[in-house]
Design a protein around this motif. Structure first.
Motif, PDB file in Angstrom:
ATOM      1  N   SER A  30     -12.714   3.563   7.666  1.00 41.71           N
ATOM      2  CA  SER A  30     -11.747   2.845   6.823  1.00 41.71           C
ATOM      3  C   SER A  30     -12.432   1.752   6.029  1.00 41.71           C
ATOM      4  O   SER A  30     -12.060   1.473   4.880  1.00 41.71           O
ATOM      5  CB  SER A  30     -10.629   2.267   7.684  1.00 41.71           C
ATOM      6  N   ASP A  60       3.608   7.869   4.722  1.00 39.72           N
ATOM      7  CA  ASP A  60       2.283   8.473   4.631  1.00 39.72           C
ATOM      8  C   ASP A  60       1.189   7.420   4.503  1.00 39.72           C
ATOM      9  O   ASP A  60       0.038   7.754   4.234  1.00 39.72           O
ATOM     10  CB  ASP A  60       2.217   9.423   3.428  1.00 39.72           C
ATOM     11  N   GLY A  61       1.545   6.144   4.658  1.00 40.52           N
ATOM     12  CA  GLY A  61       0.562   5.075   4.573  1.00 40.52           C
ATOM     13  C   GLY A  61       0.095   4.753   3.172  1.00 40.52           C
ATOM     14  O   GLY A  61      -0.876   4.002   3.001  1.00 40.52           O
ATOM     15  N   ILE A  62       0.775   5.285   2.156  1.00 44.14           N
ATOM     16  CA  ILE A  62       0.318   5.134   0.773  1.00 44.14           C
ATOM     17  C   ILE A  62       1.042   3.973   0.094  1.00 44.14           C
ATOM     18  O   ILE A  62       2.271   3.857   0.143  1.00 44.14           O
ATOM     19  CB  ILE A  62       0.525   6.439  -0.005  1.00 44.14           C
ATOM     20  N   LEU A  77       1.049   0.615   5.894  1.00 40.85           N
ATOM     21  CA  LEU A  77      -0.039   1.149   5.094  1.00 40.85           C
ATOM     22  C   LEU A  77      -1.103   1.744   6.005  1.00 40.85           C
ATOM     23  O   LEU A  77      -1.246   1.353   7.165  1.00 40.85           O
ATOM     24  CB  LEU A  77      -0.670   0.055   4.240  1.00 40.85           C
ATOM     25  N   THR A  98      -3.403  -2.710   8.104  1.00 43.64           N
ATOM     26  CA  THR A  98      -3.494  -1.360   7.563  1.00 43.64           C
ATOM     27  C   THR A  98      -4.136  -0.454   8.611  1.00 43.64           C
ATOM     28  O   THR A  98      -5.256  -0.713   9.065  1.00 43.64           O
ATOM     29  CB  THR A  98      -4.330  -1.379   6.264  1.00 43.64           C
ATOM     30  N   LEU A 142      -5.338   3.590   5.931  1.00 40.89           N
ATOM     31  CA  LEU A 142      -6.568   3.803   5.176  1.00 40.89           C
ATOM     32  C   LEU A 142      -7.465   4.786   5.921  1.00 40.89           C
ATOM     33  O   LEU A 142      -8.665   4.603   6.065  1.00 40.89           O
ATOM     34  CB  LEU A 142      -7.282   2.461   4.946  1.00 40.89           C
ATOM     35  N   ALA A 187       5.733   1.386   3.037  1.00 35.91           N
ATOM     36  CA  ALA A 187       5.173   2.691   2.684  1.00 35.91           C
ATOM     37  C   ALA A 187       6.293   3.715   2.819  1.00 35.91           C
ATOM     38  O   ALA A 187       6.461   4.359   3.853  1.00 35.91           O
ATOM     39  CB  ALA A 187       3.992   3.039   3.584  1.00 35.91           C
ATOM     40  N   GLN A 240      -4.847   7.455   0.366  1.00 37.80           N
ATOM     41  CA  GLN A 240      -4.485   6.052   0.596  1.00 37.80           C
ATOM     42  C   GLN A 240      -5.454   5.123  -0.136  1.00 37.80           C
ATOM     43  O   GLN A 240      -5.041   4.122  -0.719  1.00 37.80           O
ATOM     44  CB  GLN A 240      -4.489   5.776   2.097  1.00 37.80           C
ATOM     45  N   ARG A 241      -6.727   5.460  -0.106  1.00 35.90           N
ATOM     46  CA  ARG A 241      -7.729   4.668  -0.835  1.00 35.90           C
ATOM     47  C   ARG A 241      -7.405   4.617  -2.316  1.00 35.90           C
ATOM     48  O   ARG A 241      -7.415   3.535  -2.939  1.00 35.90           O
ATOM     49  CB  ARG A 241      -9.107   5.272  -0.620  1.00 35.90           C
TER      50      ARG A 241
END
Length: 366
Positions: free
Chosen positions: A166, A34-36, A74, A61, A76, A30, A81-82
């Motif tokens: 999540s 930003d976990g995306i 990652l 995640t 959520l 990522a 992110q979703r």
């Protein structure tokens, strides 16, 4: 030759085309911190589906920012992110694979440098480098990592709510199955283990107390997802050290998980005791899976150095597991599922039509 590996399996309303599943494997990719998910994740996970996997389960995640192992994990915990995960799910589906995701909180093993690309892989991040305060069941550090803060009841409630939220986002993104990570020394495993959980309240003490958080998370996730969606849990069936969480305790916990609506347990081991003497070798964890399958009647998946189609077929044909998870072998050879189908003389439907010309000789020999 038997072809258990190529047989479909049904859990609740989901039928997966074969028993070749790709387990979660951390990628630390990522790039925006930003976990995306990015194009890297599309390529990475899509290659396994195109290569014949029945199900592909995305890496650990984070359900909260502080639940990530590293800033490159990652996440959520929000809608952006979703939305970034939707194309990954769609791509897996386009190649015929089921899409899964592992929801996780790293607990006292969070806020570390990724395993590669940094000066001190696996070390605790400093605040100057973007690190954060970690949490655990007790203020006991893992090896040389920074000691965590013991979660209070409000913090525990936040963790439970984060897993459920999540899970809702994962359903919205189109995933077919969910897995709760309760292995490898991360938060839910930390609560299970007497090595890391020294609490004296209702979340500590005997096994029932130490399992309370995991069962609360399972109940919250089960309530947040459709009735027909399978829910899985990954556990470390033993910590490989005296006085730690062991196979007898795991058997009891897996029984409870079945009573709380879990549909399959992925059987791994270790991760919570630095320096544990683990007998690593081909199929070294399959006896753990077989033990739990026999004594609990819970469907199980086996994982850990299951590298060849004949080895994987043997695990299923002898009743040691219901599913085989193939990880590093798929990293080495993303067409592992296709090669397995050819080796076991399965039909060629698993091969995408544009690729079949490359396998004509093998198909004729079959």
């Amino acid at each position: 030759m038997t072809q258990h590996l190529l047989a479909p399996i049904t859990l609740r309303d989901l039928t997966v085309r074969n028993r070749i599943w790709v387990p979660p494997m951390c990628q630390y990719a990522a790039a925006g911190l930003d976990g995306i998910a990015t194009d890297y994740h599309l390529m990475h996970y899509g290659s396994f589906a195109r290569g014949g996997a029945g199900a592909v389960i995305l890496e650990a995640t984070g359900v909260l920012p502080e639940g990530r192992i590293s800033p490159q994990d990652l996440g959520l915990w929000d809608g952006a992110q979703r939305e970034a995960l939707r194309p990954v799910v769609d791509l897996l589906h386009s190649f015929g694979a089921a899409a899964g995701i592992q929801l996780a909180h790293a607990g006292r093993k969070a806020s570390t440098e990724p395993e590669w690309g940094t000066a001190h892989p696996g070390a605790s991040l400093t605040a100057a480098d973007g690190g954060w305060e970690t949490v655990g069941p007790s203020a006991i550090a893992y090896d040389a990592l920074t000691a965590p803060t013991a979660l209070d009841e409000a913090g525990i409630d936040e963790v439970v709510a984060a897993f459920a939220a999540s899970a809702v986002r994962a359903v919205d993104a189109g995933f077919d199955l969910l897995e709760v990570h309760a292995a490898h020394g991360y938060l839910l495993h930390e609560f299970l283990s007497p090595l890391s959980n020294h609490r004296t309240d209702s979340y500590g003490g005997d096994l029932a107390g130490r399992a309370r958080l995991l069962l609360r998370v399972v109940d919250a996730v089960r309530a947040a997802i459709p009735e027909g969606m399978p829910l899985l849990v990954r556990i470390s069936a033993t910590e490989w050290v005296e006085g730690g969480f062991d196979l007898a305790q795991a058997t009891e916990v897996v029984t409870w998980l079945g009573e709380h609506g879990v549909d399959m347990v992925d059987v791994s081991s270790g991760g919570n005791a630095a320096g544990a003497r683990i007998p690593v070798g081909p199929g070294y964890q399959t006896p753990l899976a077989a033990h739990l399958r026999e004594r609990t009647e819970m469907p199980v998946s086996a994982v850990g150095m299951l590298d060849t189609p004949f080895q994987a077929e043997h695990v299923l044909a002898t009743g040691q597991a219901d599913v085989v998870r193939v990880g590093r072998a798929f990293l080495r050879a993303p067409n592992w599922g296709i090669d397995a189908a050819l080796s076991l003389r399965g039909d060629n439907e698993i091969i995408p039509p544009p690729y079949r010309r490359a396998f004509r000789q093998q198909l004729r020999r079959g």
